[in-house]
Structures are given as structure tokens and as C-alpha cells.
Write a protein that holds these residues in place. Structure first.
Motif, mmCIF file in Angstrom:
data_model
loop_
_atom_site.group_PDB
_atom_site.id
_atom_site.type_symbol
_atom_site.label_atom_id
_atom_site.label_comp_id
_atom_site.label_asym_id
_atom_site.label_seq_id
_atom_site.Cartn_x
_atom_site.Cartn_y
_atom_site.Cartn_z
ATOM 1 N N PHE B 45 0.834 -1.190 0.000
ATOM 2 C CA PHE B 45 0.000 0.000 0.000
ATOM 3 C C PHE B 45 0.872 1.243 0.000
ATOM 4 N N LEU B 46 0.500 2.198 -0.830
ATOM 5 C CA LEU B 46 1.232 3.459 -0.856
ATOM 6 C C LEU B 46 0.397 4.594 -0.263
ATOM 7 N N THR B 47 -0.787 4.839 -0.874
ATOM 8 C CA THR B 47 -1.567 5.985 -0.443
ATOM 9 C C THR B 47 -3.023 5.830 -0.842
ATOM 10 N N TYR B 48 -3.886 6.665 -0.268
ATOM 11 C CA TYR B 48 -5.346 6.518 -0.412
ATOM 12 C C TYR B 48 -5.998 7.882 -0.337
ATOM 13 N N PHE B 49 -6.896 8.125 -1.306
ATOM 14 C CA PHE B 49 -7.696 9.350 -1.344
ATOM 15 C C PHE B 49 -9.170 8.975 -1.210
ATOM 16 N N ARG B 50 -9.919 9.832 -0.563
ATOM 17 C CA ARG B 50 -11.374 9.682 -0.566
ATOM 18 C C ARG B 50 -11.971 11.040 -0.875
ATOM 19 N N ASN B 51 -12.862 11.056 -1.842
ATOM 20 C CA ASN B 51 -13.447 12.322 -2.306
ATOM 21 C C ASN B 51 -12.349 13.359 -2.599
ATOM 22 N N GLN B 52 -11.307 12.883 -3.224
ATOM 23 C CA GLN B 52 -10.143 13.672 -3.660
ATOM 24 C C GLN B 52 -9.215 14.090 -2.538
ATOM 25 N N ALA B 53 -9.623 13.909 -1.280
ATOM 26 C CA ALA B 53 -8.772 14.337 -0.170
ATOM 27 C C ALA B 53 -7.813 13.218 0.218
ATOM 28 N N PRO B 54 -6.556 13.544 0.478
ATOM 29 C CA PRO B 54 -5.614 12.525 0.949
ATOM 30 C C PRO B 54 -6.007 12.049 2.343
ATOM 31 N N ILE B 55 -6.138 10.731 2.496
ATOM 32 C CA ILE B 55 -6.578 10.166 3.769
ATOM 33 C C ILE B 55 -5.425 9.473 4.486
ATOM 34 N N ASP B 56 -4.641 8.722 3.743
ATOM 35 C CA ASP B 56 -3.593 7.915 4.354
ATOM 36 C C ASP B 56 -2.443 7.793 3.364
ATOM 37 N N ASP B 57 -1.297 8.309 3.724
ATOM 38 C CA ASP B 57 -0.115 8.146 2.857
ATOM 39 C C ASP B 57 0.997 7.410 3.602
ATOM 40 N N SER B 58 0.611 6.576 4.545
ATOM 41 C CA SER B 58 1.592 5.916 5.406
ATOM 42 C C SER B 58 2.539 4.991 4.662
ATOM 43 N N GLY B 59 2.158 4.557 3.465
ATOM 44 C CA GLY B 59 3.023 3.662 2.710
ATOM 45 C C GLY B 59 3.945 4.365 1.724
ATOM 46 N N MET B 60 3.791 5.639 1.610
ATOM 47 C CA MET B 60 4.601 6.392 0.630
ATOM 48 C C MET B 60 6.011 6.612 1.174
ATOM 49 N N PRO B 61 7.032 6.280 0.400
ATOM 50 C CA PRO B 61 8.385 6.688 0.802
ATOM 51 C C PRO B 61 8.405 8.198 1.002
ATOM 52 N N LYS B 62 9.076 8.646 2.052
ATOM 53 C CA LYS B 62 8.990 10.056 2.427
ATOM 54 C C LYS B 62 9.679 10.971 1.430
ATOM 55 N N GLU B 63 10.630 10.459 0.757
ATOM 56 C CA GLU B 63 11.325 11.273 -0.237
ATOM 57 C C GLU B 63 10.990 10.775 -1.630
ATOM 58 N N ARG B 64 10.935 11.657 -2.553
ATOM 59 C CA ARG B 64 10.847 11.410 -3.996
ATOM 60 C C ARG B 64 9.460 10.988 -4.476
ATOM 61 N N PHE B 65 8.597 10.482 -3.617
ATOM 62 C CA PHE B 65 7.274 10.023 -4.043
ATOM 63 C C PHE B 65 6.210 11.038 -3.627
ATOM 64 N N SER B 66 5.300 11.329 -4.541
ATOM 65 C CA SER B 66 4.167 12.172 -4.196
ATOM 66 C C SER B 66 2.967 11.737 -5.011
#
Lengths: 111, 114
Positions: B45-66
Motif C-alpha cells: 500500500f502506498l496511499t489513499y484518497f477519498r473524495n479527492q482528499a488525501p486520507i492515508d499516505d503511510s506507505g509512501m516513501p517520504k522522499e521522492r514520491f508524491s
């Protein structure tokens, strides 16, 4: 630490046999368990799922058996067909944490 | 009914270059998820949006990923300064109402970093 474990990693069965895929989990808070089927070059697709309040779920040739006390479940594919050859992922949902996937079992069905 | 559409299907970049992956969720679905798939790590898991709002980005590497979701019809995953270890299949999924576990996945974007 893998929260959802699957075994075996790969499985070969003959057409017509029953394939049995195993899954276990650590977190008692998981309450919904979907299985996803993935063919090469495609994304996973939801195949069948079970809630933790049930101990069995059938859909055609696919059956989930669930043992909450032992934190184990299995997917049985009856009368396996060559078209069932795919990778199968067990997943577990805790609403707060989201969906956690196992590493998958690759099933090959030979005619 | 169109499923989740991901583009490009394949992308090859050189080390240090930027990669942008696009996802069009199923119309009417309110949640969009990004996963990364490799043989070794499986589906992460990387990240999750609901109704376009970012809800959970706990899986995203902190650098380089957006990741962004500028409107309800598309989301992007951007990887800056790509590294060989970023090579993977990036999967986008949508669901009707949120984090229900019933995800509809796209076919994925295979990123190869040379």
C-alpha cells in the motif's frame, strides 16, 4: 513482518482436482477477508470474500473456510480448470489500517 | 462500463529521471488507492484518497514520491529522481465508498528504471 501469510508459494494441480490455498493472519482486529485473483499482465480482481462472523462462503467452484480461533482460512478451488491458473492473494481488512495482502499463491492447472 | 484506467502501461526511465503515472478511477467511485507490486515485497500500500482528499499516505516513501488527486476523474503518482529499486508495477485501484476492501484494480503501470 508479514501480517498475512500464504502457503504454498506455488501449487500445481491436474484439471478436475481441488486446489487448496492456505492463509493465516496475526491481527485479531481483521474482520473481512477478500481473495483476489490475478492473471499475468492484469491487476488483481476480487474473487470471493468472507466476514469474520462466518465460517464458510461458497461461490460456484470457490469456497472459503474460515477458522477465527486459529486465525486461519483457506480457499478451495473445486474441479480446477486450466483457466484458473493465476496468482491468488489472500487479504485482510481492518478499517483503521486498510487492506493487507499476503504474498500470493501461484496456481497452475494442467489439463 | 470502463474499469480503472492506468497510463502508461510501460515506462522506462534512466536513473535520476522523473516518472509520472496516471490513473482514472471508475466513475462514481469515491476512493482511490495506489499500490506497488514486486515479486519480493508483494502488494504494498502506498496511499489513499477519498473524495479527492488525501486520507492515508503511510506507505509512501517520504522522499521522492508524491501523489495527487486534482479532480474526481484522475490521480497521479510522481516519482522524482527515480532509482533502480523503484522498478515495480504500480497499481491504482478504486472503490465505491472508501476503505471497504472491495477494490477494483487497473492493469498497472510497469516502471523500469535503468
Amino acid at each position: 513482518q508479514q501480517q498475512v501469510r500464504q502457503s504454498p508459494q506455488s501449487l500445481t494441480v491436474w484439471e478436475g482436482e481441488t486446489a487448496i490455498l492456505n492463509c493465516s493472519y496475526e491481527n485479531s482486529a481483521f474482520d473481512y477477508f477478500p481473495w483476489y485473483q490475478q492473471f499475468p499482465g492484469e491487476g488483481p480482481a476480487l474473487l470471493i470474500s468472507i466476514l469474520s462472523v462466518s465460517d464458510k462462503k461458497e461461490d460456484g467452484r470457490f469456497t472459503i473456510f474460515f477458522n477465527k480461533r486459529e486465525k486461519k482460512l483457506s480457499l478451495h478451488i473445486a474441479d480446477s480448470q486450466p483457466g484458473d491458473s493465476a496468482t491468488y492473494f489472500c487479504a485482510a481488512l481492518n478499517y483503521a489500517q486498510g487492506l493487507t495482502f499476503g504474498l500470493g499463491t501461484r496456481v497452475s492447472v494442467f489439463p | 462500463n470502463a474499469g480503472v484506467i492506468q497510463t502508461p502501461r510501460h515506462k522506462v526511465t534512466g536513473k535520476g529521471q522523473e516518472a509520472t503515472l496516471w490513473c482514472e478511477p471508475i466513475s462514481g467511485h469515491s476512493a482511490v488507492f495506489w499500490y506497488r507490486q514486486t515479486i519480493v515485497q508483494g502488494l504494498e500500500f502506498l496511499t489513499y484518497f477519498r473524495n479527492q482528499a488525501p486520507i492515508d499516505d503511510s506507505g509512501m516513501p517520504k522522499e521522492r514520491f508524491s501523489a495527487q488527486m486534482p479532480n474526481q476523474s484522475h490521480s497521479t503518482l510522481k516519482i522524482q529522481s527515480t532509482q533502480p529499486q523503484d522498478s515495480a508495477v504500480y497499481l491504482c485501484a478504486s472503490s465505491l465508498t472508501g476503505n471497504t476492501g472491495q477494490l477494483y484494480f487497473g492493469e498497472g503501470s510497469k516502471l523500469t528504471v535503468l
